[in-house]
Design an enzyme around this catalytic site. Structure first.
Site, PDB file in Angstrom:
ATOM      1  N   GLY A  53       0.863  -1.169   0.000  1.00  0.00           N
ATOM      2  CA  GLY A  53       0.000   0.000   0.000  1.00  0.00           C
ATOM      3  C   GLY A  53       0.902   1.222   0.000  1.00  0.00           C
ATOM      4  O   GLY A  53       1.818   1.337   0.827  1.00  0.00           O
ATOM      5  N   ARG A  89      10.536  -0.890  -4.348  1.00  0.00           N
ATOM      6  CA  ARG A  89       9.310  -0.975  -5.158  1.00  0.00           C
ATOM      7  C   ARG A  89       9.333   0.215  -6.103  1.00  0.00           C
ATOM      8  O   ARG A  89       9.579   1.340  -5.672  1.00  0.00           O
ATOM      9  CB  ARG A  89       8.033  -0.891  -4.303  1.00  0.00           C
ATOM     10  CG  ARG A  89       7.714  -2.084  -3.414  1.00  0.00           C
ATOM     11  CD  ARG A  89       7.281  -3.344  -4.131  1.00  0.00           C
ATOM     12  NE  ARG A  89       6.043  -3.262  -4.883  1.00  0.00           N
ATOM     13  CZ  ARG A  89       4.814  -3.419  -4.362  1.00  0.00           C
ATOM     14  NH1 ARG A  89       4.648  -3.607  -3.079  1.00  0.00           N
ATOM     15  NH2 ARG A  89       3.754  -3.367  -5.144  1.00  0.00           N
ATOM     16  N   ASP A 242      -1.577   4.387  -6.501  1.00  0.00           N
ATOM     17  CA  ASP A 242      -0.157   4.326  -6.150  1.00  0.00           C
ATOM     18  C   ASP A 242       0.583   5.552  -6.647  1.00  0.00           C
ATOM     19  O   ASP A 242       1.627   5.928  -6.119  1.00  0.00           O
ATOM     20  CB  ASP A 242       0.468   3.054  -6.710  1.00  0.00           C
ATOM     21  CG  ASP A 242      -0.058   1.845  -5.954  1.00  0.00           C
ATOM     22  OD1 ASP A 242      -1.194   1.428  -6.242  1.00  0.00           O
ATOM     23  OD2 ASP A 242       0.641   1.367  -5.048  1.00  0.00           O
TER      24      ASP A 242
END
Lengths: 364, 364
Positions: A53, A89, A242
Site C-alpha cells: 500500500g 518498489r 499508487d
C-alpha cells in the site's frame, strides 16, 4: 482501526525500539506481528509485501532510514539507505516522497543528532498519514451520503479494487476511509470486494479488515464487477492509487482500468482516493509511470488455508505454461469522476488539481 | 487434437458402450478419463463441470439422452431425461438445442428403435460439432492472417478469455480453432491466456491444451488484459460464447465484457467465435439471457497442486467473508468487431446475422 476490539496501526515503534508491523503476507489466516531492526529488514518487508500500500510503504521507508541511521549516522550510510529503499518498489511515489522528507530532515544535522530526529520524523510521518486519511474519509463520505436518499430501505453498494484500506496505510485507509466513516454514521453501506488477483489483496486484506470492523461486504472475482454494474448493483466505485499524474491519470493495482471502463460504460461514478503525497507533479500524464513487473509465480501459485488449517501453496496453472505479471495499470483521467484528497474532492484534471493544491510544486 | 501425441476428442463412445469423457475438473494436473453409464452420471458431469463449454455440454446432453433411453425407452423416460438435463446448466443454449435435436429424432420412433437411434444421433452430433468448429477455424484464420504482414519478425498476440478450445467442444474448439490453424500454417501466434477466475479455465484448460499442441502462450491474471492492450501488446481478441442473441449480444464467461470494453477503448479487434447452434434467435438482445449464479465456494476456495504433487484445496478469502459468483456476463454487440461462425464472419448485428443465416428461425 480495530481487530478483535483492539485498536491497531499497521506500523509502530515497539517497546524494544524495533519497528513493529502486521505481517500482511500472513493475513487473513494468521495475525502475526513482525519486528524490523535494520534497513535490510525494512527493504525485505517492502519487497515481499509484508507491508504494502503506497502510504504504508512510505511509512516503512521512513522507519527504514531511521533504522539505518541508528546503525551508522554518516552521509554515506544515509545515501546507501535511501538508495536501497528507493529501489525496493518502483511504482508507489510515496516511497520516494518519504525518502525525500527524511533526507531533508537528516542531512543538515550533525550525525550524532540524526537517529533521534529520524525516529521522531518517521513517527510524525505516520501520524500525518493517519490524520490525512481521516480527512480523506471526511471528504469522501459526502459522496456516499449523496446516494443515501435514493436508497431508502436498501443498501449503498460500493465496489473497490485491491486494498486501499487501513492496512494499506498507517490507519484509516484511503478508498475505505469514507466507507468506515459512512458505516460508523449508520449509512447502510455494502462493499463489493474485488479479490484482486494475482495477490488477492481484496479477498485477503480488504475482506479481512472490513469484516473485523463489521462492514457488510461480499468478495467477487475481478471478472464480476462489469456484470454487477450492468445490472445496477453498484452505486459507486472508490479505489486508491499508487501514483497520480498532474493531469489526474491514476496508477493503481492491475485491473483498476477495467473497472473504470465498466463504470464509465454504465454511468457509475468512479472515484480515486489519494493523499497529496500520491500526486506526482513531475509527470504530465500517466504514460510515464513505471509499471512494476512482478514474479510470474504470483500468477501460477496461490497460497491459502487448507481444511486442516495448514497454510499451503498450490500451483493453479498448467505445468510448463509461462505467466506474466504486470502489477499496476493506469486509469486515464477521462474515466475518473473525481479525486478524493484530504483537501477536498476535485475532478481528475490538471486545472482542478492545481486549484486544489496551488503551486503544484513537488510535495516536500 | 493431441495430448502427448495421441489424438483425442473430449467425448466418445467407449468399447464397453459407456460414454467416455476427459474429466476436466482434474486438469491440468491429472489426466483422467471418466465413464458415464446413466443419465444421472451425465447430469452430474455437466453440473460439476467434468464437461463444460457450450458445445461439449450439448454433446454430453445428447449422450445423456441416449443413456436414459437405453435404460427405459418410454416417452415418460424421454421426458424425464430431457427435463433433468435441461436443468443441469442454465446459460448455454447448446444444451437446449441438443435436447431438442434428440427429442425430434426419438419421439416419432417406436421405443424399441430409440436406443440405437439415440446413440447414432449423439455420435453424429459430435461429428458435426468437430466439423463445424474446423470450419469456424478456417473462417477465423483469415482474420489472424491479416495481422501477419504487420508483424514481420514479431508475433501476432491474441488474447482469449476462459476456455473455448477443443476441450470446450468435441474437437478443435471455437475461439482457439483459428489459432490452431494459424499455428499449424506457421503463422507466429502467441496467446495471452486470461486465467479466468473463479474456476481458472484459462490457467488450467486453455494453457494446458495450447501447451499440449505446442502453441506459444502466457497466462495472465484477468486484471492484466487492459494494461496489455493499452501498451500495444494485444493485436486481437477472440473469445467463445455460451449464447448469442439475435442482435449479436454475446453471453460468455464472466469478465468477457471487461475485455471487450478494453479492446474497444484501445482499438483492438474483438471477435466472438461461435457455431450457429449458439445463436438464440428467440432473444432480441442479451438482456434476457439467464445468468447462472454458481457456488460461492468457487470464489473462496482454489484447488491446485502442491509442491509434493498432491491436489489440495485452499481457502483464499478472509474467514467469514461472503462471496458472490455470477458465472457469465453479456457483451453488447456494439463492442464486438465480428462474429466468427462456421458459415462466415459477420458483424454483430441482427441484419448481418439474418443475412448469414437466412430465415433466422430457431435452429433445429
Amino acid at each position: 482501526m480495530k481487530i478483535d476490539g483492539i485498536p491497531y496501526r499497521t506500523i509502530w515503534l515497539a517497546d524494544d525500539a524495533s519497528v513493529a508491523i502486521i505481517d500482511q503476507t500472513r493475513l487473513p489466516h494468521e495475525f502475526v506481528i513482525a519486528h524490523m531492526t535494520s534497513v535490510a529488514e525494512a527493504v525485505y518487508a517492502i519487497k515481499t509485501m509484508q507491508v504494502r500500500g503506497a502510504p504504508l510503504i512510505g511509512a516503512m521507508a521512513a522507519y527504514g532510514v531511521a533504522l539505518a541511521i541508528r546503525a551508522d549516522a554518516s552521509d554515506a550510510a544515509l545515501d546507501a539507505a535511501i538508495a536501497v529503499l528507493a529501489a525496493s518498489r518502483p511504482t508507489a511515489i510515496n516511497l520516494a516522497w518519504a525518502l525525500k522528507v527524511m533526507d531533508g530532515v537528516l542531512r543538515p544535522l550533525p550525525p550524532d543528532q540524526r537517529a533521534d530526529a529520524a525516529f521522531a520524523r518517521a513517527a510524525q510521518l505516520c501520524d500525518e498519514d493517519a490524520s490525512t486519511n481521516r480527512r480523506i474519509g471526511e471528504q469522501g463520505v459526502a459522496i456516499i451520503r449523496e446516494h443515501a436518499p435514493r436508497k431508502v430501505g436498501g443498501v449503498i453498494n460500493i465496489l473497490t479494487h485491491c486494498n486501499a484500506g487501513w492496512l494499506a496505510t498507517v490507519d484509516w485507509g484511503t478508498a475505505l476511509a469514507p466507507i468506515y466513516i459512512a458505516h460508523d454514521e449508520g449509512l447502510p453501506v455494502h462493499v463489493w470486494v474485488d479479490e484482486t488477483r494475482p495477490r488477492n489483496q481484496g479477498a485477503a486484506l480488504t475482506a479481512y479488515e472490513l469484516g473485523a470492523h463489521g462492514v457488510p461486504h461480499t468478495v467477487i472475482a475481478d471478472n464480476a464487477g462489469g456484470h454487477l454494474m450492468q445490472h445496477g448493483q453498484v452505486d459507486l466505485c472508490i479505489v486508491g492509487a499508487d501514483r497520480v499524474a498532474a493531469n489526474g491519470d491514476a496508477a493503481n493495482k492491475i485491473g483498476t482500468y477495467l473497472k473504470a471502463l465498466a463504470a464509465y460504460d454504465n454511468g457509475v461514478p468512479f472515484f480515486v482516493a489519494a493523499p497529496h503525497s500520491t500526486i506526482d507533479w513531475q509527470l504530465n500524464d500517466g504514460g510515464a509511470i513505471p509499471i512494476e513487473e512482478r514474479d510470474a509465480r504470483e500468477v501460477t501459485h496461490i497460497t491459502g488455508r487448507t481444511e486442516t488449517g495448514a497454510i499451503a501453496t498450490v500451483q493453479v496453472t498448467a505445468p510448463g505454461s509461462a505467466a506474466a505479471n504486470p502489477a499496476f495499470d493506469v486509469t486515464p483521467a477521462r474515466l475518473i469522476s473525481g479525486l478524493i484528497t484530504e483537501r477536498g474532492v476535485c475532478s481528475a484534471s490538471a486545472n482542478a488539481l492545481t486549484a486544489l493544491f496551488p503551486g503544484s510544486t513537488p510535495p516536500q
